[in-house]
Design a protein around this motif. Structure first.
Motif, mmCIF file in Angstrom:
data_model
loop_
_atom_site.group_PDB
_atom_site.id
_atom_site.type_symbol
_atom_site.label_atom_id
_atom_site.label_comp_id
_atom_site.label_asym_id
_atom_site.label_seq_id
_atom_site.Cartn_x
_atom_site.Cartn_y
_atom_site.Cartn_z
ATOM 1 N N ASN A 71 0.905 -1.183 -0.067
ATOM 2 C CA ASN A 71 0.190 0.192 -0.030
ATOM 3 C C ASN A 71 0.912 1.436 0.004
ATOM 4 O OD1 ASN A 71 -1.577 2.382 1.598
ATOM 5 N ND2 ASN A 71 -3.342 0.945 0.717
ATOM 6 N N LYS A 72 1.919 1.205 0.778
ATOM 7 C CA LYS A 72 2.777 2.332 0.875
ATOM 8 C C LYS A 72 3.661 2.530 -0.565
ATOM 9 C CE LYS A 72 6.827 4.237 3.677
ATOM 10 N NZ LYS A 72 7.644 3.865 4.824
ATOM 11 N N TYR A 73 4.069 1.444 -0.953
ATOM 12 C CA TYR A 73 4.900 1.515 -2.250
ATOM 13 C C TYR A 73 4.134 1.933 -3.413
ATOM 14 C CZ TYR A 73 7.645 0.378 -6.214
ATOM 15 O OH TYR A 73 8.663 0.405 -7.296
ATOM 16 N N LEU A 74 2.884 1.531 -3.703
ATOM 17 C CA LEU A 74 1.863 2.008 -4.461
ATOM 18 C C LEU A 74 1.333 3.531 -4.455
ATOM 19 C CD1 LEU A 74 -0.398 -1.405 -5.021
ATOM 20 C CD2 LEU A 74 1.457 -0.491 -6.596
ATOM 21 N N THR A 75 1.281 3.822 -3.167
ATOM 22 C CA THR A 75 0.849 5.143 -3.022
ATOM 23 C C THR A 75 2.063 6.168 -3.354
ATOM 24 O OG1 THR A 75 -0.822 4.462 -1.342
ATOM 25 C CG2 THR A 75 -0.364 6.704 -1.219
ATOM 26 N N GLN A 76 3.102 5.783 -2.743
ATOM 27 C CA GLN A 76 4.342 6.728 -3.001
ATOM 28 C C GLN A 76 4.490 6.677 -4.499
ATOM 29 O OE1 GLN A 76 7.228 4.917 -0.646
ATOM 30 N NE2 GLN A 76 6.644 6.103 1.131
ATOM 31 N N ASN A 77 4.385 5.848 -5.325
ATOM 32 C CA ASN A 77 4.608 5.948 -6.725
ATOM 33 C C ASN A 77 3.509 6.201 -7.595
ATOM 34 O OD1 ASN A 77 7.445 4.565 -7.182
ATOM 35 N ND2 ASN A 77 6.758 3.659 -5.467
ATOM 36 N N GLY A 78 2.252 6.907 -6.946
ATOM 37 C CA GLY A 78 1.234 7.462 -7.685
ATOM 38 C C GLY A 78 0.409 6.287 -8.215
ATOM 39 N N ILE A 79 0.145 5.004 -7.752
ATOM 40 C CA ILE A 79 -0.696 3.988 -8.270
ATOM 41 C C ILE A 79 -1.535 3.905 -7.284
ATOM 42 C CG2 ILE A 79 -0.740 1.478 -8.842
ATOM 43 C CD1 ILE A 79 1.226 3.085 -10.506
ATOM 44 N N ARG A 80 -2.911 4.244 -7.871
ATOM 45 C CA ARG A 80 -4.039 4.330 -7.033
ATOM 46 C C ARG A 80 -4.502 3.223 -6.346
ATOM 47 N NH1 ARG A 80 -6.203 7.303 -11.314
ATOM 48 N NH2 ARG A 80 -6.052 9.518 -11.077
ATOM 49 N N THR A 81 -4.714 2.950 -5.152
ATOM 50 C CA THR A 81 -5.249 1.777 -4.337
ATOM 51 C C THR A 81 -5.709 2.339 -2.996
ATOM 52 O OG1 THR A 81 -4.598 -0.313 -3.160
ATOM 53 C CG2 THR A 81 -2.924 1.603 -2.924
ATOM 54 N N PRO A 82 -6.800 1.916 -2.427
ATOM 55 C CA PRO A 82 -7.532 2.378 -1.417
ATOM 56 C C PRO A 82 -6.552 2.768 -0.233
ATOM 57 C CG PRO A 82 -8.699 0.806 -2.389
ATOM 58 C CD PRO A 82 -7.492 0.630 -2.850
ATOM 59 N N PHE A 83 -6.891 4.015 0.284
ATOM 60 C CA PHE A 83 -6.126 4.555 1.344
ATOM 61 C C PHE A 83 -6.019 3.491 2.641
ATOM 62 C CE2 PHE A 83 -5.497 7.551 5.114
ATOM 63 C CZ PHE A 83 -4.201 7.907 4.812
ATOM 64 N N LEU A 84 -5.190 3.365 3.215
ATOM 65 C CA LEU A 84 -5.152 2.790 4.401
ATOM 66 C C LEU A 84 -5.287 3.586 5.827
ATOM 67 C CD1 LEU A 84 -4.598 0.127 6.343
ATOM 68 C CD2 LEU A 84 -2.299 0.556 6.017
#
Length: 312
Positions: A71-84
């Motif tokens: 979740n952290k990696y995807l978010t930091q790299n601009g890949i949308r995934t539901p917020f934790l």
């Protein structure tokens, strides 16, 4: 809920959401109109608890640790995934980890296969294609999960070779058509693997990306879910799977730099793995038994068709 969001967040209802072969997924609605999703990683509720318990830690695609890291990696790299919102790993009150995650008010991407407006279809799958191109472009000289820090000692496709052998063995014990052709399927597996040339650079993949693992909100933005299996790996593993799952809509996701030998090897691997996976769901009481049966039968037929292509 109140300790994370505040005293005004009173639970009005909790409803189990569809899916969740490995973790329990529920929607929580509050009296103030707020909604979120509860993830529960209770191994006793997983339909693949036996595989999770027996696997090496570096191969497990299960658990809150991998969810948090990905979740952290995807978010930091601009890949949308539901917020934790919150992750609880204390195990003080319950013997399992659980998380509160953003609720995406929308539909899974598979709903757009039959949308009446082709322009909306174009927008959804083009956006997904752009997002996946960016994700796969992330590079590493080491493959594996985010919690795997040791250097690689074998080519990554060899892990799938060993997995295919295990799944083929399981399927052969429960399907006559697989059992009588097991040696031929085994020979094809090794022949396809022998054609693959070594590689030292890998892209970041979801690991099991079908249209049911993509949510689309009211702005037609796409979000990846069920991200525990995300890792650096051959992107052909992802593309061969997406080609099976997205059908005609795979044209929006295509990549013209893929290795055809890897694509064929991974496609064959997926057919064997999904045959076994369907059987395990069937045997372990998965609620949607017709789906599990159809999954095993369809992919066993696909695997057996390879025999004709190899004239065995």
């Amino acid at each position: 809920m109140q300790s994370v969001f505040g005293t005004g967040y009173i639970i009005a209802s909790v409803s189990k959401m569809h899916g969740g072969a490995q973790k329990v997924v529920c929607k929580i609605d509050c009296s103030n109109g707020f909604s979120c999703v509860l993830y529960v990683w209770d191994l006793t509720m997983s339909y693949f608890q036996e595989e999770t318990a027996n696997k090496d830690v570096s191969e497990i695609s299960y658990g809150s640790d991998l969810f948090e890291l990905n979740n952290k990696y995807l978010t930091q790299n601009g890949i949308r995934t539901p917020f934790l919102y919150d992750l609880n790993k204390e195990k003080e009150r319950y013997p399992f980890d659980y998380a509160l995650v953003e609720f995406i008010d929308g539909q899974k991407a598979e709903a757009y296969f039959h949308h009446s407006d082709s322009r909306i279809q174009d927008k959804v799958f083009q956006r997904l294609g752009e997002m996946l191109t960016g994700m796969h472009a992330a590079k590493s000289q080491i493959y594996g999960k985010q919690n795997q820090i040791r250097a690689n000692t074998v080519n990554c496709h060899l892990l799938q070779l060993e997995n295919a052998k295990l799944q083929l063995s399981y399927a052969s014990r429960h399907m006559d058509c697989i059992r009588v052709n097991q040696s031929k399927l085994f020979d094809i597996l090794h022949e396809l693997e022998s054609r693959i040339k070594p590689r030292t650079q890998y892209g970041f993949i979801h690991g099991e990306l079908g249209p049911d693992h993509v949510l689309v909100n009211d702005k037609l933005e796409t979000f990846l879910i069920d991200i525990e299996g995300a890792m650096f790996f051959d992107i052909e593993h992802e593309h061969s799977f997406m080609k099976l799952r997205f059908g005609d809509f795979y044209r929006y996701l295509e990549n013209d730099t893929l290795d055809p030998d890897r694509m064929l090897f991974y496609r064959f691997h997926h057919h064997i793995s999904l045959t076994s996976g369907g059987l395990k769901l069937l045997h372990r009481g998965f609620p949607n038994q017709p789906f599990a049966k159809e999954l095993a039968e369809y992919h066993s037929e696909c695997a057996l068709r390879f025999i004709e292509g190899f004239n065995l």
